[in-house]
Design a protein around this motif. Structure first.
Motif, PDB file in Angstrom:
ATOM      1  N   SER A 128       0.062 -26.757   2.894  1.00  0.00           N
ATOM      2  CA  SER A 128       1.043 -27.832   2.725  1.00  0.00           C
ATOM      3  C   SER A 128       0.396 -29.205   2.574  1.00  0.00           C
ATOM      4  CB  SER A 128       1.999 -27.864   3.924  1.00  0.00           C
ATOM      5  OG  SER A 128       1.314 -28.239   5.103  1.00  0.00           O
ATOM      6  N   LEU A 129      -0.921 -29.259   2.644  1.00  0.00           N
ATOM      7  CA  LEU A 129      -1.628 -30.537   2.527  1.00  0.00           C
ATOM      8  C   LEU A 129      -2.120 -30.742   1.093  1.00  0.00           C
ATOM      9  CD1 LEU A 129      -3.716 -30.445   5.817  1.00  0.00           C
ATOM     10  CD2 LEU A 129      -1.779 -31.936   5.329  1.00  0.00           C
ATOM     11  N   GLU A 130      -1.903 -31.915   0.566  1.00  0.00           N
ATOM     12  CA  GLU A 130      -2.303 -32.212  -0.805  1.00  0.00           C
ATOM     13  C   GLU A 130      -3.719 -32.773  -0.885  1.00  0.00           C
ATOM     14  OE1 GLU A 130       0.576 -34.817  -2.447  1.00  0.00           O
ATOM     15  OE2 GLU A 130       2.207 -33.331  -2.410  1.00  0.00           O
ATOM     16  N   ARG A 131      -4.200 -33.408   0.176  1.00  0.00           N
ATOM     17  CA  ARG A 131      -5.506 -34.061   0.142  1.00  0.00           C
ATOM     18  C   ARG A 131      -6.562 -33.172   0.775  1.00  0.00           C
ATOM     19  NH1 ARG A 131      -5.843 -39.336   2.932  1.00  0.00           N
ATOM     20  NH2 ARG A 131      -4.702 -38.246   4.585  1.00  0.00           N
ATOM     21  N   GLY A 132      -7.462 -32.645  -0.031  1.00  0.00           N
ATOM     22  CA  GLY A 132      -8.501 -31.781   0.485  1.00  0.00           C
ATOM     23  C   GLY A 132      -9.480 -32.486   1.391  1.00  0.00           C
ATOM     24  N   GLN A 133      -9.592 -33.827   1.242  1.00  0.00           N
ATOM     25  CA  GLN A 133     -10.572 -34.553   2.039  1.00  0.00           C
ATOM     26  C   GLN A 133     -10.239 -34.578   3.525  1.00  0.00           C
ATOM     27  OE1 GLN A 133      -8.732 -35.770  -0.466  1.00  0.00           O
ATOM     28  NE2 GLN A 133      -8.307 -37.978  -0.247  1.00  0.00           N
ATOM     29  N   VAL A 134      -8.994 -34.231   3.880  1.00  0.00           N
ATOM     30  CA  VAL A 134      -8.659 -34.214   5.310  1.00  0.00           C
ATOM     31  C   VAL A 134      -9.457 -33.141   6.040  1.00  0.00           C
ATOM     32  CG1 VAL A 134      -6.344 -35.121   4.922  1.00  0.00           C
ATOM     33  CG2 VAL A 134      -6.699 -32.639   5.014  1.00  0.00           C
ATOM     34  N   LEU A 139     -12.868 -30.771  10.548  1.00  0.00           N
ATOM     35  CA  LEU A 139     -14.091 -30.103  10.997  1.00  0.00           C
ATOM     36  C   LEU A 139     -14.958 -31.015  11.859  1.00  0.00           C
ATOM     37  CD1 LEU A 139     -13.217 -28.209   8.498  1.00  0.00           C
ATOM     38  CD2 LEU A 139     -15.589 -27.473   8.597  1.00  0.00           C
ATOM     39  N   VAL A 140     -14.928 -32.306  11.580  1.00  0.00           N
ATOM     40  CA  VAL A 140     -15.712 -33.242  12.389  1.00  0.00           C
ATOM     41  C   VAL A 140     -15.092 -33.394  13.777  1.00  0.00           C
ATOM     42  CG1 VAL A 140     -16.361 -35.670  12.641  1.00  0.00           C
ATOM     43  CG2 VAL A 140     -16.745 -34.482  10.469  1.00  0.00           C
ATOM     44  N   ILE A 141     -13.780 -33.577  13.844  1.00  0.00           N
ATOM     45  CA  ILE A 141     -13.121 -33.751  15.144  1.00  0.00           C
ATOM     46  C   ILE A 141     -13.236 -32.486  15.992  1.00  0.00           C
ATOM     47  CG2 ILE A 141     -10.824 -33.959  16.206  1.00  0.00           C
ATOM     48  CD1 ILE A 141     -10.201 -36.135  14.198  1.00  0.00           C
ATOM     49  N   LEU A 193      -3.513 -44.233  11.845  1.00  0.00           N
ATOM     50  CA  LEU A 193      -3.912 -44.445  13.233  1.00  0.00           C
ATOM     51  C   LEU A 193      -3.329 -43.387  14.166  1.00  0.00           C
ATOM     52  CD1 LEU A 193      -5.340 -46.154  15.340  1.00  0.00           C
ATOM     53  CD2 LEU A 193      -3.285 -47.595  15.482  1.00  0.00           C
ATOM     54  N   GLY A 194      -2.073 -43.021  13.955  1.00  0.00           N
ATOM     55  CA  GLY A 194      -1.436 -42.036  14.831  1.00  0.00           C
ATOM     56  C   GLY A 194      -2.150 -40.692  14.782  1.00  0.00           C
ATOM     57  N   GLN A 195      -2.545 -40.252  13.595  1.00  0.00           N
ATOM     58  CA  GLN A 195      -3.238 -38.974  13.462  1.00  0.00           C
ATOM     59  C   GLN A 195      -4.642 -39.039  14.058  1.00  0.00           C
ATOM     60  OE1 GLN A 195      -2.847 -38.388   9.232  1.00  0.00           O
ATOM     61  NE2 GLN A 195      -0.931 -37.259   9.441  1.00  0.00           N
ATOM     62  N   LEU A 196      -5.302 -40.179  13.893  1.00  0.00           N
ATOM     63  CA  LEU A 196      -6.626 -40.339  14.473  1.00  0.00           C
ATOM     64  C   LEU A 196      -6.554 -40.322  16.006  1.00  0.00           C
ATOM     65  CD1 LEU A 196      -9.637 -40.829  14.108  1.00  0.00           C
ATOM     66  CD2 LEU A 196      -9.150 -43.288  13.981  1.00  0.00           C
ATOM     67  N   LEU A 197      -5.565 -41.013  16.551  1.00  0.00           N
ATOM     68  CA  LEU A 197      -5.404 -41.026  17.999  1.00  0.00           C
ATOM     69  C   LEU A 197      -5.064 -39.639  18.534  1.00  0.00           C
ATOM     70  CD1 LEU A 197      -3.475 -44.391  18.552  1.00  0.00           C
ATOM     71  CD2 LEU A 197      -5.876 -43.890  19.045  1.00  0.00           C
ATOM     72  N   PHE A 198      -4.262 -38.885  17.762  1.00  0.00           N
ATOM     73  CA  PHE A 198      -3.952 -37.517  18.177  1.00  0.00           C
ATOM     74  C   PHE A 198      -5.220 -36.670  18.212  1.00  0.00           C
ATOM     75  CE2 PHE A 198      -2.678 -33.108  17.295  1.00  0.00           C
ATOM     76  CZ  PHE A 198      -1.793 -32.909  18.344  1.00  0.00           C
ATOM     77  N   GLU A 230      -9.412 -27.769  15.714  1.00  0.00           N
ATOM     78  CA  GLU A 230      -9.258 -27.736  14.259  1.00  0.00           C
ATOM     79  C   GLU A 230      -7.831 -27.346  13.867  1.00  0.00           C
ATOM     80  OE1 GLU A 230     -13.724 -26.506  12.656  1.00  0.00           O
ATOM     81  OE2 GLU A 230     -12.212 -24.945  12.956  1.00  0.00           O
ATOM     82  N   ALA A 231      -7.327 -26.266  14.456  1.00  0.00           N
ATOM     83  CA  ALA A 231      -6.003 -25.762  14.084  1.00  0.00           C
ATOM     84  C   ALA A 231      -4.915 -26.786  14.389  1.00  0.00           C
ATOM     85  CB  ALA A 231      -5.722 -24.446  14.808  1.00  0.00           C
ATOM     86  N   LEU A 232      -4.950 -27.363  15.583  1.00  0.00           N
ATOM     87  CA  LEU A 232      -3.903 -28.328  15.960  1.00  0.00           C
ATOM     88  C   LEU A 232      -4.037 -29.639  15.197  1.00  0.00           C
ATOM     89  CD1 LEU A 232      -3.769 -27.658  19.808  1.00  0.00           C
ATOM     90  CD2 LEU A 232      -2.202 -26.847  18.031  1.00  0.00           C
ATOM     91  N   MET A 233      -5.269 -30.015  14.860  1.00  0.00           N
ATOM     92  CA  MET A 233      -5.457 -31.217  14.053  1.00  0.00           C
ATOM     93  C   MET A 233      -4.899 -31.008  12.652  1.00  0.00           C
ATOM     94  SD  MET A 233      -6.500 -34.275  14.240  1.00  0.00           S
ATOM     95  CE  MET A 233      -6.669 -35.610  13.062  1.00  0.00           C
ATOM     96  N   LEU A 234      -5.112 -29.834  12.090  1.00  0.00           N
ATOM     97  CA  LEU A 234      -4.524 -29.534  10.785  1.00  0.00           C
ATOM     98  C   LEU A 234      -3.004 -29.614  10.822  1.00  0.00           C
ATOM     99  CD1 LEU A 234      -6.506 -26.567   9.161  1.00  0.00           C
ATOM    100  CD2 LEU A 234      -5.996 -28.786   8.132  1.00  0.00           C
ATOM    101  N   VAL A 235      -2.412 -29.076  11.884  1.00  0.00           N
ATOM    102  CA  VAL A 235      -0.958 -29.143  12.023  1.00  0.00           C
ATOM    103  C   VAL A 235      -0.513 -30.610  12.099  1.00  0.00           C
ATOM    104  CG1 VAL A 235       0.975 -28.617  13.548  1.00  0.00           C
ATOM    105  CG2 VAL A 235      -0.784 -26.893  13.112  1.00  0.00           C
ATOM    106  N   ALA A 236      -1.220 -31.419  12.852  1.00  0.00           N
ATOM    107  CA  ALA A 236      -0.873 -32.837  12.973  1.00  0.00           C
ATOM    108  C   ALA A 236      -0.927 -33.546  11.623  1.00  0.00           C
ATOM    109  CB  ALA A 236      -1.799 -33.531  13.964  1.00  0.00           C
ATOM    110  N   LEU A 237      -1.881 -33.153  10.782  1.00  0.00           N
ATOM    111  CA  LEU A 237      -2.023 -33.799   9.484  1.00  0.00           C
ATOM    112  C   LEU A 237      -0.893 -33.433   8.524  1.00  0.00           C
ATOM    113  CD1 LEU A 237      -5.874 -33.390   9.001  1.00  0.00           C
ATOM    114  CD2 LEU A 237      -4.636 -35.509   9.433  1.00  0.00           C
ATOM    115  N   THR A 238      -0.173 -32.357   8.818  1.00  0.00           N
ATOM    116  CA  THR A 238       0.958 -31.996   7.948  1.00  0.00           C
ATOM    117  C   THR A 238       2.179 -32.879   8.206  1.00  0.00           C
ATOM    118  OG1 THR A 238       1.869 -30.350   9.494  1.00  0.00           O
ATOM    119  CG2 THR A 238       0.198 -29.595   7.926  1.00  0.00           C
TER     120      THR A 238
END
Length: 243
Positions: A128-134, A139-141, A193-198, A230-238
């Motif tokens: 569901s994410l359009e930007r591959g750079q996320v 992976l870094v977080i 900012l919200g996603q980074l803080l999450f 990784e999994a929960l961060m991906l969910v947050a980015l959606t």
């Protein structure tokens, strides 16, 4: 500089299945601080694969399955195996037996269920994410959370795959590669900012929860920290990505 190069190669050899010439000098001691940079390398490979699949007009869901399969292959399943073993251990009520169950190489029912949930979350979120750079931030977080777990909490076993990382760590000095990487990404690939803080919250909470459950960490829980972050961060980015 030679020591840094040897640590970097050690991190690639330990955390990935990428080929390294056998005559290259490397060391595992001190290599853990470079694992967020290994995450960056893996993310660039996955981003390239995602771009190629989009260029070939592969449907998003199929492409996501292939990217997650490549993701798993590049790490040799190291972190997912740890997440599954950790789930099996946490399913045991007797805390004295948890480490014994986690050391068993056989996958139990709870481990299989945890592995399936992690993979499904990654596939569904990625599709569901359009930007591959996320993927870079994900992976870094995930590996920043591992560095924090190594630095902050005791290691529970006298031996094990993660013991050398704990024993050779010098913190807070070892956070400088991670800090530099986050600073660079903040300029090059800024997140809301919200996603980074999450993501930062996940770095703190997931290792802390496992510490609360087990009284410390092992190599298996380090893998669990990476996978669940990784999994929960991906969910947050959606969130907000679907119109």
């Amino acid at each position: 500089m030679k020591s840094i190069w040897m640590e970097w190669l050690g991190a690639i050899a330990f955390y990935t299945c990428l080929p390294i010439p056998p005559n290259c000098p490397m060391q595992l001691a001190g290599a853990a601080k470079w694992c967020p940079w290994v995450g960056l390398l893996l993310a660039m490979l996955l981003w390239g694969a995602q771009w190629l699949l989009a260029f070939l007009h592969v449907p998003p869901l199929v492409a996501s399955v292939l990217v997650v399969a490549l993701w798993l292959g590049l790490t040799g399943g190291l972190h997912l195996d740890g997440a599954m073993d950790t789930a099996d251990g946490l399913a045991v009520r007797d805390q004295q037996r948890r480490l014994e169950v986690m050391a068993d190489s056989r996958a139990g029912a709870f481990g299989v269920m945890a592995g399936l949930v992690i993979l499904l979350l990654k596939v569904a979120a990625l599709s569901s994410l359009e930007r591959g750079q996320v993927l870079v931030w994900v992976l870094v977080i995930g590996r920043l959370a591992q560095v924090w777990a190594i630095a902050r909490y005791p290691y529970l076993k006298p031996q094990g795959t993660g013991q050398i990382h704990k024993a050779s760590g010098v913190f807070p000095r070892d956070f400088w590669p991670s800090g530099l990487l986050v600073l660079l990404l903040s300029f090059l690939l800024p997140l809301p900012l919200g996603q980074l803080l999450f993501g930062l919250l996940l770095i703190l909470l997931i290792p802390a929860w496992l510490q609360w459950q087990l009284g410390g960490h092992t190599g298996d829980t380090y893998g669990a920290v990476v996978e669940w972050t990784e999994a929960l961060m991906l969910v947050a980015l959606t969130v907000g990505s679907v119109n």
